[in-house]
Design a protein around this motif. Sequence first.
Motif, PDB file in Angstrom:
ATOM      1  N   ARG A 105       0.804  -1.179   0.121  1.00  0.00           N
ATOM      2  CA  ARG A 105       0.170   0.123   0.029  1.00  0.00           C
ATOM      3  C   ARG A 105       0.859   1.228  -0.244  1.00  0.00           C
ATOM      4  O   ARG A 105       1.437   1.776   0.962  1.00  0.00           O
ATOM      5  CB  ARG A 105      -0.935   0.128   1.265  1.00  0.00           C
ATOM      6  CG  ARG A 105      -2.236  -1.096   1.193  1.00  0.00           C
ATOM      7  CD  ARG A 105      -2.809  -0.888   2.463  1.00  0.00           C
ATOM      8  NE  ARG A 105      -3.951  -1.979   2.616  1.00  0.00           N
ATOM      9  CZ  ARG A 105      -4.807  -1.926   2.042  1.00  0.00           C
ATOM     10  NH1 ARG A 105      -5.480  -0.855   1.198  1.00  0.00           N
ATOM     11  NH2 ARG A 105      -5.954  -2.907   2.188  1.00  0.00           N
ATOM     12  N   PRO A 106       1.466   1.598  -1.081  1.00  0.00           N
ATOM     13  CA  PRO A 106       2.586   2.696  -1.240  1.00  0.00           C
ATOM     14  C   PRO A 106       2.006   4.210  -1.103  1.00  0.00           C
ATOM     15  O   PRO A 106       2.684   4.941  -1.139  1.00  0.00           O
ATOM     16  CB  PRO A 106       2.973   2.489  -2.648  1.00  0.00           C
ATOM     17  CG  PRO A 106       1.952   1.907  -3.372  1.00  0.00           C
ATOM     18  CD  PRO A 106       1.073   0.848  -2.636  1.00  0.00           C
ATOM     19  N   LEU A 107       0.719   4.364  -1.152  1.00  0.00           N
ATOM     20  CA  LEU A 107       0.315   5.678  -1.065  1.00  0.00           C
ATOM     21  C   LEU A 107      -0.477   6.170   0.062  1.00  0.00           C
ATOM     22  O   LEU A 107      -1.394   7.050   0.185  1.00  0.00           O
ATOM     23  CB  LEU A 107      -1.024   5.944  -2.146  1.00  0.00           C
ATOM     24  CG  LEU A 107      -0.286   5.651  -3.680  1.00  0.00           C
ATOM     25  CD1 LEU A 107      -1.380   5.586  -4.601  1.00  0.00           C
ATOM     26  CD2 LEU A 107       0.756   6.805  -4.022  1.00  0.00           C
ATOM     27  N   VAL A 108       0.102   5.707   1.291  1.00  0.00           N
ATOM     28  CA  VAL A 108      -0.257   6.057   2.616  1.00  0.00           C
ATOM     29  C   VAL A 108      -0.130   7.535   2.713  1.00  0.00           C
ATOM     30  O   VAL A 108       0.988   8.138   2.568  1.00  0.00           O
ATOM     31  CB  VAL A 108       0.250   5.235   3.692  1.00  0.00           C
ATOM     32  CG1 VAL A 108       1.919   5.250   3.793  1.00  0.00           C
ATOM     33  CG2 VAL A 108      -0.290   5.703   4.910  1.00  0.00           C
ATOM     34  N   ASP A 109      -1.021   8.254   3.331  1.00  0.00           N
ATOM     35  CA  ASP A 109      -1.192   9.825   3.416  1.00  0.00           C
ATOM     36  C   ASP A 109      -0.681  10.127   4.730  1.00  0.00           C
ATOM     37  O   ASP A 109      -0.815   9.413   5.822  1.00  0.00           O
ATOM     38  CB  ASP A 109      -2.443  10.182   3.007  1.00  0.00           C
ATOM     39  CG  ASP A 109      -2.354  11.747   2.945  1.00  0.00           C
ATOM     40  OD1 ASP A 109      -2.172  12.152   1.820  1.00  0.00           O
ATOM     41  OD2 ASP A 109      -2.829  12.500   3.790  1.00  0.00           O
ATOM     42  N   ASP A 110       0.197  11.488   4.952  1.00  0.00           N
ATOM     43  CA  ASP A 110       0.481  11.871   6.113  1.00  0.00           C
ATOM     44  C   ASP A 110      -0.656  11.931   7.046  1.00  0.00           C
ATOM     45  O   ASP A 110      -0.572  11.738   8.301  1.00  0.00           O
ATOM     46  CB  ASP A 110       1.180  13.318   5.865  1.00  0.00           C
ATOM     47  CG  ASP A 110       2.670  13.030   5.526  1.00  0.00           C
ATOM     48  OD1 ASP A 110       3.093  11.922   5.190  1.00  0.00           O
ATOM     49  OD2 ASP A 110       3.401  14.085   5.024  1.00  0.00           O
ATOM     50  N   SER A 111      -1.875  12.650   6.620  1.00  0.00           N
ATOM     51  CA  SER A 111      -2.917  12.914   7.412  1.00  0.00           C
ATOM     52  C   SER A 111      -3.453  11.579   8.026  1.00  0.00           C
ATOM     53  O   SER A 111      -4.009  11.471   9.299  1.00  0.00           O
ATOM     54  CB  SER A 111      -3.975  13.417   6.665  1.00  0.00           C
ATOM     55  OG  SER A 111      -4.423  13.033   5.361  1.00  0.00           O
ATOM     56  N   VAL A 112      -3.436  10.544   7.153  1.00  0.00           N
ATOM     57  CA  VAL A 112      -4.186   9.272   7.757  1.00  0.00           C
ATOM     58  C   VAL A 112      -3.013   8.760   8.705  1.00  0.00           C
ATOM     59  O   VAL A 112      -3.421   8.316   9.849  1.00  0.00           O
ATOM     60  CB  VAL A 112      -4.088   8.162   6.625  1.00  0.00           C
ATOM     61  CG1 VAL A 112      -4.381   6.813   6.869  1.00  0.00           C
ATOM     62  CG2 VAL A 112      -4.925   8.719   5.519  1.00  0.00           C
ATOM     63  N   LEU A 113      -1.801   8.848   8.565  1.00  0.00           N
ATOM     64  CA  LEU A 113      -0.735   8.285   9.532  1.00  0.00           C
ATOM     65  C   LEU A 113      -1.167   9.276  10.932  1.00  0.00           C
ATOM     66  O   LEU A 113      -0.747   8.573  11.985  1.00  0.00           O
ATOM     67  CB  LEU A 113       0.827   8.144   9.162  1.00  0.00           C
ATOM     68  CG  LEU A 113       1.078   7.276   8.028  1.00  0.00           C
ATOM     69  CD1 LEU A 113       2.551   7.783   7.727  1.00  0.00           C
ATOM     70  CD2 LEU A 113       0.978   6.050   8.752  1.00  0.00           C
ATOM     71  N   THR A 114      -1.123  10.395  10.761  1.00  0.00           N
ATOM     72  CA  THR A 114      -1.202  11.356  12.000  1.00  0.00           C
ATOM     73  C   THR A 114      -2.464  10.944  12.623  1.00  0.00           C
ATOM     74  O   THR A 114      -2.504  10.636  13.967  1.00  0.00           O
ATOM     75  CB  THR A 114      -1.154  12.695  11.703  1.00  0.00           C
ATOM     76  OG1 THR A 114      -0.060  13.251  10.839  1.00  0.00           O
ATOM     77  CG2 THR A 114      -1.516  13.641  12.583  1.00  0.00           C
ATOM     78  N   ASP A 115      -3.682  10.738  12.000  1.00  0.00           N
ATOM     79  CA  ASP A 115      -4.819  10.395  12.642  1.00  0.00           C
ATOM     80  C   ASP A 115      -4.766   9.141  13.227  1.00  0.00           C
ATOM     81  O   ASP A 115      -5.344   8.716  14.502  1.00  0.00           O
ATOM     82  CB  ASP A 115      -6.088  10.512  11.735  1.00  0.00           C
ATOM     83  CG  ASP A 115      -7.447  10.659  12.664  1.00  0.00           C
ATOM     84  OD1 ASP A 115      -7.562  11.495  13.196  1.00  0.00           O
ATOM     85  OD2 ASP A 115      -8.242   9.640  12.213  1.00  0.00           O
ATOM     86  N   VAL A 116      -4.255   8.219  12.700  1.00  0.00           N
ATOM     87  CA  VAL A 116      -4.115   6.594  13.368  1.00  0.00           C
ATOM     88  C   VAL A 116      -3.347   6.660  14.610  1.00  0.00           C
ATOM     89  O   VAL A 116      -3.675   6.271  15.755  1.00  0.00           O
ATOM     90  CB  VAL A 116      -3.847   5.668  12.399  1.00  0.00           C
ATOM     91  CG1 VAL A 116      -2.258   5.754  12.352  1.00  0.00           C
ATOM     92  CG2 VAL A 116      -4.151   4.246  12.805  1.00  0.00           C
ATOM     93  N   LEU A 117      -2.376   7.717  14.625  1.00  0.00           N
ATOM     94  CA  LEU A 117      -1.342   7.814  15.906  1.00  0.00           C
ATOM     95  C   LEU A 117      -2.238   8.494  16.695  1.00  0.00           C
ATOM     96  O   LEU A 117      -2.130   8.047  18.166  1.00  0.00           O
ATOM     97  CB  LEU A 117      -0.155   8.472  15.191  1.00  0.00           C
ATOM     98  CG  LEU A 117       0.951   7.697  14.559  1.00  0.00           C
ATOM     99  CD1 LEU A 117       1.892   9.005  14.186  1.00  0.00           C
ATOM    100  CD2 LEU A 117       1.656   6.651  15.408  1.00  0.00           C
ATOM    101  N   VAL A 118      -2.801   9.579  16.514  1.00  0.00           N
ATOM    102  CA  VAL A 118      -3.555  10.235  17.523  1.00  0.00           C
ATOM    103  C   VAL A 118      -4.899   9.437  18.224  1.00  0.00           C
ATOM    104  O   VAL A 118      -4.761   9.411  19.451  1.00  0.00           O
ATOM    105  CB  VAL A 118      -4.163  11.432  17.022  1.00  0.00           C
ATOM    106  CG1 VAL A 118      -5.427  11.921  17.833  1.00  0.00           C
ATOM    107  CG2 VAL A 118      -3.347  12.619  16.529  1.00  0.00           C
TER     108      VAL A 118
END
Length: 244
Positions: A114-127
Amino acid sequence: MQYRFTQTILHSRGSGHRMGQDIPKQFINVYDKPVLIYTLEGFQKHPQIDAIEVVCIDGWHDVLRAYAKQFNITKLRWIVSGGETGQESIRNGVYNLEGKVSDDDIVIIHDGIRPLVDDSVLTDVLVKAAKFGNAVTSMPYNEQIFVINKEDETTTTQYIPRETLRRVSTPQAYRFDILDQKYHEAFEKKIGIFGSSYTNTMMVELGETLHFAAGSDKNIKLTTKDDLELFKAYLKADKDSWLK
């Protein structure tokens, strides 16, 4: 929000058979760069990701190290061999972190293809994971879902309201102590580890409540040649983003 330590497990052990390729699909080159490197770059550039572990198919560890050096993936810390199944591979990655990370560290699990992971998606999953102990990327389901008639599989008399459904994929994140405990429990009790089971489905089978995080339609999984062509189209669209 900052995290003391955020660890990523990239699950990357699949073959290229469904794409008709002789090499693992995560190592297929797209515009002179392997698919897996595109994925790794998304985590490399995110400021809240501290270290990366890749669960890799045997025989490709040195290739991965060489690519990581070539493309400056400095956060790659561990490469672990996969297992016979997807769940065994993720388990190997989780167990390798024992004694290396702390109980309250956040661990993200993601598919290497899944090479198109978005910065905002990563940030939200971390939060969300920091707040609730876990978080799974999700999207609304926009198609109608009908249930097959048991007496005649070519007919249906029942549908599931799409408002009650969510599509769940990776990235997903967990506190390490919960993740490690549940993988030990799952393999000891033989629960949630067979077939198409993944970390999220295993967690639910073991009684955990999961929390939804933001997702993205661009977060495609490269399984077929059509997926690969769609990925190329997304990359070209990004390059041409200046066009009106």
